[in-house]
Design an enzyme around this catalytic site. Structure first.
Site, PDB file in Angstrom:
ATOM      1  N   HIS A 356       0.787  -1.234   0.000  1.00  0.00           N
ATOM      2  CA  HIS A 356       0.000   0.000   0.000  1.00  0.00           C
ATOM      3  C   HIS A 356       0.814   1.276   0.000  1.00  0.00           C
ATOM      4  CE1 HIS A 356      -3.951  -1.881   0.894  1.00  0.00           C
ATOM      5  NE2 HIS A 356      -3.173  -2.806   1.435  1.00  0.00           N
ATOM      6  N   LYS A 544      -8.037  14.077   5.024  1.00  0.00           N
ATOM      7  CA  LYS A 544      -7.192  12.886   4.977  1.00  0.00           C
ATOM      8  C   LYS A 544      -6.135  13.043   6.056  1.00  0.00           C
ATOM      9  CE  LYS A 544      -6.285  13.955   0.597  1.00  0.00           C
ATOM     10  NZ  LYS A 544      -6.589  12.710  -0.058  1.00  0.00           N
ATOM     11  N   ARG A 545      -5.329  11.966   6.280  1.00  0.00           N
ATOM     12  CA  ARG A 545      -4.244  12.094   7.236  1.00  0.00           C
ATOM     13  C   ARG A 545      -3.373  13.306   6.878  1.00  0.00           C
ATOM     14  NH1 ARG A 545      -3.283   7.851  10.895  1.00  0.00           N
ATOM     15  NH2 ARG A 545      -1.615   9.220  11.605  1.00  0.00           N
ATOM     16  N   LYS A 550       1.139  14.611   1.323  1.00  0.00           N
ATOM     17  CA  LYS A 550      -0.239  14.901   0.894  1.00  0.00           C
ATOM     18  C   LYS A 550      -0.433  16.401   0.653  1.00  0.00           C
ATOM     19  CE  LYS A 550      -2.170  10.872   3.338  1.00  0.00           C
ATOM     20  NZ  LYS A 550      -2.838  10.027   2.349  1.00  0.00           N
ATOM     21  N   THR A 652      -8.388   6.790  -1.734  1.00  0.00           N
ATOM     22  CA  THR A 652      -9.734   6.233  -1.916  1.00  0.00           C
ATOM     23  C   THR A 652     -10.795   7.292  -1.672  1.00  0.00           C
ATOM     24  OG1 THR A 652      -9.442   5.324   0.305  1.00  0.00           O
ATOM     25  CG2 THR A 652      -9.324   3.776  -1.530  1.00  0.00           C
ATOM     26  N   LYS A 656     -14.643   8.385  -3.404  1.00  0.00           N
ATOM     27  CA  LYS A 656     -15.880   8.692  -2.657  1.00  0.00           C
ATOM     28  C   LYS A 656     -16.426  10.048  -3.097  1.00  0.00           C
ATOM     29  CE  LYS A 656     -13.844   6.095   1.076  1.00  0.00           C
ATOM     30  NZ  LYS A 656     -12.847   6.173   2.147  1.00  0.00           N
TER      31      LYS A 656
HETATM   32  C1  26W Z   1       3.026   1.897  11.099  1.00  0.00           C
HETATM   33  C2  26W Z   1       3.415   1.517   9.811  1.00  0.00           C
HETATM   34  C3  26W Z   1       2.412   1.693   8.746  1.00  0.00           C
HETATM   35  C4  26W Z   1       2.859   1.850   7.480  1.00  0.00           C
HETATM   36  C5  26W Z   1       1.973   1.961   6.462  1.00  0.00           C
HETATM   37  C6  26W Z   1       1.061   1.648   9.002  1.00  0.00           C
HETATM   38  C7  26W Z   1       0.166   1.769   7.979  1.00  0.00           C
HETATM   39  C8  26W Z   1       0.616   1.923   6.700  1.00  0.00           C
HETATM   40  C9  26W Z   1      -0.350   1.990   5.572  1.00  0.00           C
HETATM   41  C10 26W Z   1       0.200   1.202   4.416  1.00  0.00           C
HETATM   42  C11 26W Z   1      -0.678   3.375   5.204  1.00  0.00           C
HETATM   43  C12 26W Z   1      -1.886   3.468   4.339  1.00  0.00           C
HETATM   44  O1  26W Z   1      -2.997   3.519   4.832  1.00  0.00           O
HETATM   45  N1  26W Z   1      -1.699   3.532   3.028  1.00  0.00           N
HETATM   46  C13 26W Z   1      -2.771   3.908   2.145  1.00  0.00           C
HETATM   47  O2  26W Z   1      -3.438   2.759   1.680  1.00  0.00           O
HETATM   48  C14 26W Z   1      -4.576   3.130   0.912  1.00  0.00           C
HETATM   49  C15 26W Z   1      -5.316   1.862   0.570  1.00  0.00           C
HETATM   50  O3  26W Z   1      -4.609   1.123  -0.370  1.00  0.00           O
HETATM   51  C16 26W Z   1      -4.174   3.926  -0.309  1.00  0.00           C
HETATM   52  O4  26W Z   1      -5.329   4.350  -0.979  1.00  0.00           O
HETATM   53  C17 26W Z   1      -3.344   5.144   0.099  1.00  0.00           C
HETATM   54  O5  26W Z   1      -2.859   5.794  -1.043  1.00  0.00           O
HETATM   55  C18 26W Z   1      -2.209   4.708   0.992  1.00  0.00           C
HETATM   56  O6  26W Z   1      -1.517   5.847   1.500  1.00  0.00           O
END
Ligand code: 26W
Length: 811
Positions: A356, A544-545, A550, A652, A656
């Site tokens: 992701h 968003k975060r 971003k 995503t 929406k």
């Molecule tokens: C704590 C480490 C960690 C690292 C990465 C925790 C969580 C993550 C995730 C991979 C971050 C995340 O939510 N990524 C997002 O995933 C979405 C679903 O595929 C994408 O639409 C976003 O672009 C992506 O940033």
């Protein structure tokens, strides 16, 4: 579909109220009313839930398990009512009793066991799997505290723990009898017995894993799947008791706390991984419990271990559940007595992996020492996987040590989870076309050339049931009235709406619906923030975060610039705009927190300046979460998707927004590209650097943000405003943002994209003036959004990754 009339529903509801509260429905105490409704809905769900499970046990249908550290479900009542087909009946029945369904729905605490995109995607996937009648279940952690609650105090983010279970959670069912034991620490005794190596794990610390099951109701209620979340407990309370009698109660309590800590809290990071032992514990805890329970269940119902990969698929959501690979190997080798080759074939055949993110800092790598001490047997297995894999690499790349060590699973004193995930799965997918290409050609280039057939793309999607039908009933009604209700089951039918969008009456209708949703949001903003906003202004939204990539900072600079422009030219001809932000910063991410404060300071200055107030307002909405997103998205005119190209894997919320008839201002990043391909350049506002340009800058250098600062007076003005006390009397307050953009050369090309962003924003302004034309474009976006339903995504996973004949038949 539940077949129930209004009167019957009323009766059932009153009966349920009496049953669970021991009193008749009276005035007041809405929460009790919510509880009664939730419990009634649960009864309707319960029967079918048991039936679905029985069906699965008897049919031998392939079972899909979606392993994820995060499930960001939001509220469940409205969705359950919708999928049971009784939301309207329920609304009418409650109305007769003087109860507002919307109010009861809003009393439910969001189930926020996720950080952002990845967790919400898992929730959308569960909904789609159940709605497509695919036997797909979730497996994760029942965190006692979810993603923190965000409050804004003195313009800054303050984190408050999310005690989401405080009032109970009526959707979950504790399944004491389905418990598992997870083993940490200890040693492994290796011995040869009759010529076979035997591994015995001794002196380990056993932890009890208790599952809590939540039903996942499919549309029209044909299938009810299961989300199983694991909670950590001490194996025996008697231990506490015996130490109590020895006067060691505190010590025992300490131990209990340390065990329960495993499922205590969700790590609030979404890019920066933390190499903390507790996180590794969390990962092995739920993965081990999950894999053990799957195999136990499988065998109990007559499954043969040799066929496991034909009957079971385990999907790992990012690298967080990668330990499922060595854990499955452990069970096959040590408990089932299989040989390595056979165990490996079954394991790789069972497991598939989604990546992701390409941000390097998010790639999980565990120090060998920590790994080995916590999981000695699992480490041995990972070592063996690595040894055999490196042997294969050696055979192909003789003498190329650099390449081999770059590709290894274990190197530089660390275990690289992404490499383990690729080596141990039969499928590796990215989440949008560009993202997958970057994985293949850049981030995982070596692995891709070694395993070209494993890599594939599955562009993300969102459930249109929650994000359109449930959250935007007015728009749904218009769509049903014009194109029929086929799109509910077949979201790509939304394309039929394209033939309608040139009609003036449809355009007016769309405008009316948007206006209504904007009025509702304006009310929420007034109630929560005390800010009056104009529903006729453009609602320009970035939720968003908060993260540097971003680029909320780019949006801030735009707003600061517009403010300067209006002050310089009070008669500036423009459509009034309301800039709306929302999002949480990781508690340890200083720059992101600084950005939140900047947004709030800008809001204070601008909202209190009468000279500009008719033209612009700025709002930061606290505690962005699923339920708030539902309210915001349907009320948005302009969706901000402005990440530095190449950095956002997919996004995503972009999907929406388009589904709710917002136009998008975007860089050619992630799924924005696919949205652009769907709607055409006339119906989206594209700006900024292209991916190749960004990649080249990163590779060859050649960008100097200072030059943009020096040469563009508009940029100079807003950058100077960051540190001249204009927005904060403490001039040094926003020095971190300033330094990031100027001193450290603007890693995310904010200043580089500034000009084209400003220019594109003024195009937005021009186009918004023509209501009919604007709404036609919104209509085209809605019509083309069906392909971004997670039903499409899940069909692709089912046929392309999890494949089984039974699944094909179901689609
Ligand atoms: C704590 C480490 C960690 C690292 C990465 C925790 C969580 C993550 C995730 C991979 C971050 C995340 O939510 N990524 C997002 O995933 C979405 C679903 O595929 C994408 O639409 C976003 O672009 C992506 O940033």
């Amino acid at each position: 579909m539940i077949n129930i009339g209004k009167e019957e529903f009323k009766k059932a509801y009153l009966k349920k109220f009496l049953e669970i509260h021991g009193e008749e429905l009276g005035e007041g105490n809405s929460y009790k009313k919510y509880e009664a409704l939730g419990n009634l809905v649960k009864d309707y769900v319960g029967e079918k839930w048991v039936e679905t499970t029985k069906k699965y046990n008897n049919s031998g249908e392939k079972q899909i398990y979606y392993f994820s550290m995060e499930f960001l479900l939001g509220r469940l009542l409205g969705d359950a009512l919708l999928n049971l087909g009784i939301r309207d009946v329920c609304r009418e029945a409650l109305k007769d009793l003087g109860i507002d369904l919307g109010e009861l729905e809003s009393l439910e605490h969001d189930q926020g066991l996720g950080n952002g995109g990845l967790g919400r995607l898992a929730a959308c996937f569960l909904d789609s799997m159940a709605s497509l009648n695919i036997a797909g279940h979730g497996c994760g952690i029942r965190y006692k505290y979810g993603f923190f609650e965000q409050r804004i105090v003195d313009d800054k983010q303050v984190e408050v723990s999310d005690n989401w279970l405080r009032d109970g959670n009526l959707w979950e069912k504790r399944k004491q009898d389905k418990k598992e034991i997870v083993k940490f620490g200890g040693e492994v005794i290796t011995e040869e017995v009759n010529g076979v190596m035997k591994f015995t794990h001794v002196n380990y610390e056993p932890i009890l894993a208790i599952p809590y099951d939540t039903p996942v109701v499919g549309y029209e209620h044909e299938t009810i799947n299961n989300l199983r979340l694991w909670s950590a407990e001490t194996v025996s309370d008697e231990f506490d008791f015996s130490s109590f009698s020895r006067g060691e109660f505190l010590k025992a309590l300490e131990y209990k706390n340390s065990v329960e800590a495993i499922s205590q809290v969700l790590y609030p990071n979404d890019t920066q991984y933390e190499g903390k032992i507790l996180r590794l514990k969390q990962q092995y805890f739920f993965v081990s419990a999950g894999v053990q329970s799957i195999i136990r269940h499988y065998k109990k119902h007559g499954g043969k271990i040799e066929n496991l990969d034909e009957k079971i698929a385990i999907h790992i959501n990012d690298t967080h559940p990668t330990l499922a690979i060595p854990e499955l190997m452990r069970i096959l080798l040590d408990e089932e007595g299989l040989g390595w080759e056979e165990a490996w074939k079954i394991t790789t055949g069972t497991i598939s992996y989604t990546n992701h993110t390409i941000l390097a800092e998010a790639l999980e790598k565990w120090p060998i020492d920590m790994f080995k001490t916590l999981l000695p047997r699992i480490y041995m297995i990972v070592e063996e996987i690595n040894k055999r894999y490196c042997q294969e690499l050696w055979n192909k790349y003789i003498g190329q040590w650099d390449k081999i060590s770059r590709m290894a699973i274990i190197a530089d004193g660390q275990v690289r989870m992404a490499h383990l995930a690729v080596v141990g799965s039969h499928s590796v997918n990215g989440v949008a076309k560009l993202h997958t290409e970057i994985l293949k050609k850049q981030e995982m280039k070596d692995l891709y050339y070694f395993y070209p057939n494993k890599f594939n793309n599955k562009t993300n999607g969102i459930t249109h049931r929650r994000w359109l039908i449930k959250s935007n009933p007015q728009l749904t009604r218009l769509l049903k009235n014009t194109i029929g209700d086929g799109f509910i089951k077949h979201p790509t039918d939304l394309i039929k709406f394209e033939a309608e969008v040139h009609k003036k009456e449809i355009q007016l209708e769309l405008a009316k619906i948007k206006r209504l949703n904007k009025e509702k949001l304006a009310k929420t903003i007034l109630n929560t923030k005390g800010i009056i906003i104009d529903p006729d202004s453009i609602f320009d939204v970035q939720v968003k975060r908060i993260h540097a990539y971003k680029r909320q900072s780019l949006n801030c600079l735009k707003i600061m610039h517009l403010y300067n422009e209006i002050l310089a030219n009070p008669n500036k001809d423009m459509v009034p705009r309301t800039f709306i932000f929302g999002g949480k910063a990781a508690p340890s991410y200083y720059l992101a927190k600084n950005t939140i404060e900047l947004i709030n300071k800008i809001a204070n200055v601008i909202n209190n300046d009468k000279r500009v107030n008719e033209k612009m307002k700025v709002v930061f909405l606290d505690n962005y979460r699923v339920s708030l997103a539902e309210e915001i998205i349907r009320a948005t005119d302009l969706s901000e998707q402005i990440s530095t190209t190449t950095k956002e894997a997919s996004g995503t919320s972009n999907m929406k927004f388009m589904m709710n008839g917002a136009l998008t201002i975007a860089t050619l990043d992630g799924a924005n590209i696919e949205i652009k391909d769907e709607v055409g350049l006339d119906n989206i506002f594209i700006f900024g650097l292209q991916s190749q340009e960004v990649l080249d800058y990163y590779k060859y250098g050649g960008y100097s943000s200072y030059e943009y600062y020096r040469d563009d007076q508009r940029i100079r003005a807003v950058i100077d405003d960051l540190i001249n006390g204009r927005y904060c009397s403490d001039k040094e307050r926003f020095r971190p943002i300033y330094d990031n953009l100027i001193t450290y050369n603007d890693e995310f090309f904010v200043l580089k994209d500034f000009d084209s962003y400003i220019e594109t924003n003024s195009r937005v302004d021009d186009e918004f003036r023509d209501l009919y034309k604007w709404q036609r474009k919104c209509g085209i976006n809605i019509a083309h959004s069906g392909i971004f339903s997670s039903d499409r995504t899940i069909s692709e996973y089912a046929t392309g990754i999890w494949g089984s004949e039974l699944i094909y038949k179901n689609l």
